[in-house]
Write a protein that holds these residues in place. Structure first.
Motif, PDB file in Angstrom:
ATOM      1  N   ARG A   1      76.433  37.741  98.730  1.00 33.38           N
ATOM      2  CA  ARG A   1      76.114  38.476  99.963  1.00 33.38           C
ATOM      3  C   ARG A   1      77.258  39.398 100.378  1.00 33.38           C
ATOM      4  N   ASN A   2      78.504  38.933 100.155  1.00 39.26           N
ATOM      5  CA  ASN A   2      79.663  39.686 100.622  1.00 39.26           C
ATOM      6  C   ASN A   2      80.340  40.492  99.522  1.00 39.26           C
ATOM      7  N   HIS A   3      79.663  40.611  98.377  1.00 38.95           N
ATOM      8  CA  HIS A   3      80.186  41.440  97.290  1.00 38.95           C
ATOM      9  C   HIS A   3      79.968  42.905  97.630  1.00 38.95           C
ATOM     10  N   CYS A   4      80.846  43.748  97.103  1.00 39.28           N
ATOM     11  CA  CYS A   4      80.764  45.187  97.387  1.00 39.28           C
ATOM     12  C   CYS A   4      79.403  45.772  97.030  1.00 39.28           C
ATOM     13  N   GLU A   5      78.754  45.216  96.000  1.00 42.41           N
ATOM     14  CA  GLU A   5      77.457  45.741  95.560  1.00 42.41           C
ATOM     15  C   GLU A   5      76.349  45.485  96.576  1.00 42.41           C
ATOM     16  N   ASN A   6      76.542  44.535  97.501  1.00 46.15           N
ATOM     17  CA  ASN A   6      75.536  44.248  98.526  1.00 46.15           C
ATOM     18  C   ASN A   6      75.920  44.838  99.877  1.00 46.15           C
ATOM     19  N   LEU A   7      76.909  45.724  99.887  1.00 41.37           N
ATOM     20  CA  LEU A   7      77.393  46.316 101.133  1.00 41.37           C
ATOM     21  C   LEU A   7      77.256  47.829 101.080  1.00 41.37           C
ATOM     22  N   ILE A   8      76.941  48.414 102.204  1.00 42.23           N
ATOM     23  CA  ILE A   8      76.850  49.864 102.316  1.00 42.23           C
ATOM     24  C   ILE A   8      77.680  50.277 103.522  1.00 42.23           C
ATOM     25  N   TYR A   9      78.463  51.346 103.386  1.00 44.65           N
ATOM     26  CA  TYR A   9      79.406  51.746 104.435  1.00 44.65           C
ATOM     27  C   TYR A   9      78.712  52.678 105.420  1.00 44.65           C
ATOM     28  N   LEU A  10      78.645  52.230 106.688  1.00 43.05           N
ATOM     29  CA  LEU A  10      77.904  52.968 107.708  1.00 43.05           C
ATOM     30  C   LEU A  10      78.701  53.083 108.994  1.00 43.05           C
ATOM     31  N   CYS A  11      78.331  54.043 109.812  1.00 37.55           N
ATOM     32  CA  CYS A  11      78.873  54.102 111.166  1.00 37.55           C
ATOM     33  C   CYS A  11      78.183  53.015 111.996  1.00 37.55           C
ATOM     34  N   PRO A  12      78.738  52.623 113.145  1.00 38.49           N
ATOM     35  CA  PRO A  12      78.122  51.565 113.961  1.00 38.49           C
ATOM     36  C   PRO A  12      76.679  51.858 114.350  1.00 38.49           C
ATOM     37  N   THR A  13      76.362  53.128 114.638  1.00 41.29           N
ATOM     38  CA  THR A  13      75.001  53.479 115.055  1.00 41.29           C
ATOM     39  C   THR A  13      73.996  53.267 113.918  1.00 41.29           C
TER      40      THR A  13
ATOM     41  N   ALA B   1      78.078  47.175 106.076  1.00 39.30           N
ATOM     42  CA  ALA B   1      76.758  46.652 106.432  1.00 39.30           C
ATOM     43  C   ALA B   1      76.132  45.928 105.243  1.00 39.30           C
ATOM     44  N   HIS B   2      75.594  44.749 105.489  1.00 36.18           N
ATOM     45  CA  HIS B   2      74.938  43.981 104.435  1.00 36.18           C
ATOM     46  C   HIS B   2      73.544  44.549 104.149  1.00 36.18           C
ATOM     47  N   ILE B   3      73.241  44.723 102.878  1.00 30.81           N
ATOM     48  CA  ILE B   3      71.888  45.129 102.504  1.00 30.81           C
ATOM     49  C   ILE B   3      70.978  43.907 102.576  1.00 30.81           C
ATOM     50  N   TYR B   4      71.288  42.878 101.794  1.00 30.34           N
ATOM     51  CA  TYR B   4      70.655  41.582 102.018  1.00 30.34           C
ATOM     52  C   TYR B   4      71.509  40.852 103.042  1.00 30.34           C
ATOM     53  N   GLY B   5      70.886  40.442 104.152  1.00 27.94           N
ATOM     54  CA  GLY B   5      71.607  39.953 105.318  1.00 27.94           C
ATOM     55  C   GLY B   5      72.559  38.793 105.085  1.00 27.94           C
ATOM     56  N   GLU B   6      73.503  38.654 106.018  1.00 26.41           N
ATOM     57  CA  GLU B   6      74.605  37.702 105.873  1.00 26.41           C
ATOM     58  C   GLU B   6      74.274  36.302 106.372  1.00 26.41           C
ATOM     59  N   SER B   7      73.487  36.207 107.447  1.00 26.84           N
ATOM     60  CA  SER B   7      73.324  34.911 108.119  1.00 26.84           C
ATOM     61  C   SER B   7      71.876  34.396 108.068  1.00 26.84           C
ATOM     62  N   PRO B   8      71.704  33.072 107.858  1.00 29.73           N
ATOM     63  CA  PRO B   8      70.362  32.483 107.857  1.00 29.73           C
ATOM     64  C   PRO B   8      69.801  32.292 109.256  1.00 29.73           C
ATOM     65  N   GLY B   9      70.641  32.490 110.260  1.00 29.76           N
ATOM     66  CA  GLY B   9      70.201  32.300 111.631  1.00 29.76           C
ATOM     67  C   GLY B   9      70.369  30.865 112.102  1.00 29.76           C
TER      68      GLY B   9
ATOM     69  N   LYS C   1      69.046  31.921 117.210  1.00 27.45           N
ATOM     70  CA  LYS C   1      69.359  33.262 116.720  1.00 27.45           C
ATOM     71  C   LYS C   1      68.622  33.515 115.412  1.00 27.45           C
ATOM     72  N   PRO C   2      67.906  34.631 115.304  1.00 26.36           N
ATOM     73  CA  PRO C   2      67.149  34.909 114.072  1.00 26.36           C
ATOM     74  C   PRO C   2      68.074  35.208 112.894  1.00 26.36           C
ATOM     75  N   ALA C   3      67.517  35.090 111.705  1.00 24.71           N
ATOM     76  CA  ALA C   3      68.272  35.412 110.496  1.00 24.71           C
ATOM     77  C   ALA C   3      68.624  36.899 110.477  1.00 24.71           C
ATOM     78  N   SER C   4      69.690  37.218 109.774  1.00 26.72           N
ATOM     79  CA  SER C   4      70.086  38.620 109.629  1.00 26.72           C
ATOM     80  C   SER C   4      69.001  39.406 108.899  1.00 26.72           C
ATOM     81  N   ALA C   5      68.945  40.689 109.154  1.00 28.72           N
ATOM     82  CA  ALA C   5      67.949  41.546 108.506  1.00 28.72           C
ATOM     83  C   ALA C   5      68.057  41.431 106.992  1.00 28.72           C
ATOM     84  N   ARG C   6      66.895  41.284 106.372  1.00 29.51           N
ATOM     85  CA  ARG C   6      66.762  41.238 104.907  1.00 29.51           C
ATOM     86  C   ARG C   6      67.462  40.029 104.271  1.00 29.51           C
ATOM     87  N   TYR C   7      67.645  38.973 105.033  1.00 23.12           N
ATOM     88  CA  TYR C   7      68.340  37.769 104.521  1.00 23.12           C
ATOM     89  C   TYR C   7      67.555  37.133 103.377  1.00 23.12           C
ATOM     90  N   ARG C   8      68.291  36.696 102.342  1.00 25.90           N
ATOM     91  CA  ARG C   8      67.696  35.983 101.203  1.00 25.90           C
ATOM     92  C   ARG C   8      68.414  34.653 101.030  1.00 25.90           C
TER      93      ARG C   8
END
Length: 254
Positions: A71-83, A44-52, A56-63
């Motif tokens: 954006r796709n570096h390990c430091e900007n990703l958090i491992y989560l379940c789908p829910t 899951a991206h912390i700072y969102g992946e897409s500008p929209g 379609k709206p921009a991804s959550a927390r997009y910069r």
């Protein structure tokens, strides 16, 4: 562009293959009755992946000031379940970046502590799973020319991170137990097993090396050594075997 598979492997390893939310901690590999285990974890991206787009709206927390690589570096990703991934994106105001970065750091520190604790608890049973995964059949030695280097020089020469250096040091603390296990296998089970393990390890290394390097290569070999088994004890066993062979074999040399 999204996170690469090797990046996801590193993220899963650092996250212990469980969801980062404390009140969830769901195992992110699902067993199948008639199928191979399935990975259900999401990077899951912390700072969102897409500008929209217009529709379609921009991804959550997009910069907009970030590059795709950031954006796709390990430091900007958090491992989560789908829910939980859906929750942080659909309830964006409840999960600001600062909270998610803190959650990621706390979770990955907890995983490191669990791995350290389980490193002292691993038995021959866990070591056998990891060793058997790497010793897959009889392999001839590679013809590549290598020069055996000290572990620290290997780490520096291959650009391995401080995190991997720490993992290797942790794994090497169990080298004596790994040696006992291999001696027992050679004496009581299969006299060729230690050599087959070394050659199988080198074969897997050379296979992965075609497309991976550095931390991504080490993480992928650790994933392979776990042989689909879940839990910190098996990860610790895989790390102990890999670290021992990292020190002993002609890999990460060039």
């Amino acid at each position: 562009m999204s996170a690469t598979y090797p990046t996801k492997v590193i993220l899963a390893m650092k996250s212990g293959n469980v969801c980062a939310f404390k009140d969830c901690h769901k195992a992110l590999t699902a067993d199948g009755e008639n199928s191979n285990p399935a990975v259900i974890g999401e990077a899951a991206h912390i700072y969102g992946e897409s500008p929209g787009t217009k529709t379609k709206p921009a991804s959550a927390r997009y910069r907009s000031d970030m590059t795709d690589e950031q954006r796709n570096h390990c430091e900007n990703l958090i491992y989560l379940c789908p829910t939980c991934h859906t929750k942080i994106d659909k309830q964006e105001k409840d999960y600001p970046p600062e909270f998610l970065f803190s959650l990621k750091k706390e979770h990955e520190s907890w995983v490191a502590e669990q791995l350290d604790q389980c490193m002292s608890e691993i038995s021959f049973a866990e070591l056998e799973v990891a060793a058997t995964a790497l010793a897959s059949g009889k392999h001839s030695s590679s013809n590549d020319s290598f020069e055996v280097l000290p572990p620290e020089e290997k780490i520096h020469k291959n650009g391995l991170s401080d995190a991997v250096r720490s993992d290797i040091a942790m794994g090497l603390s169990k080298s004596h137990e790994v040696e006992r296990f291999l001696a027992n296998m050679a004496t009581n089970v299969d006299g060729e097993f230690p050599d087959r393990l070394k050659n199988g390890f080198k074969k897997k290394y050379l296979e992965l090396k075609q497309s991976l390097s550095g931390d991504e290569l080490f993480a992928s070999m650790l994933e392979f050594a776990q042989a689909g088994k879940k839990g910190f004890r098996q990860q610790a066993a895989g790390l102990a075997i890999l670290s021992h062979l990292f020190h002993l074999c002609e890999v990460f040399e060039k």
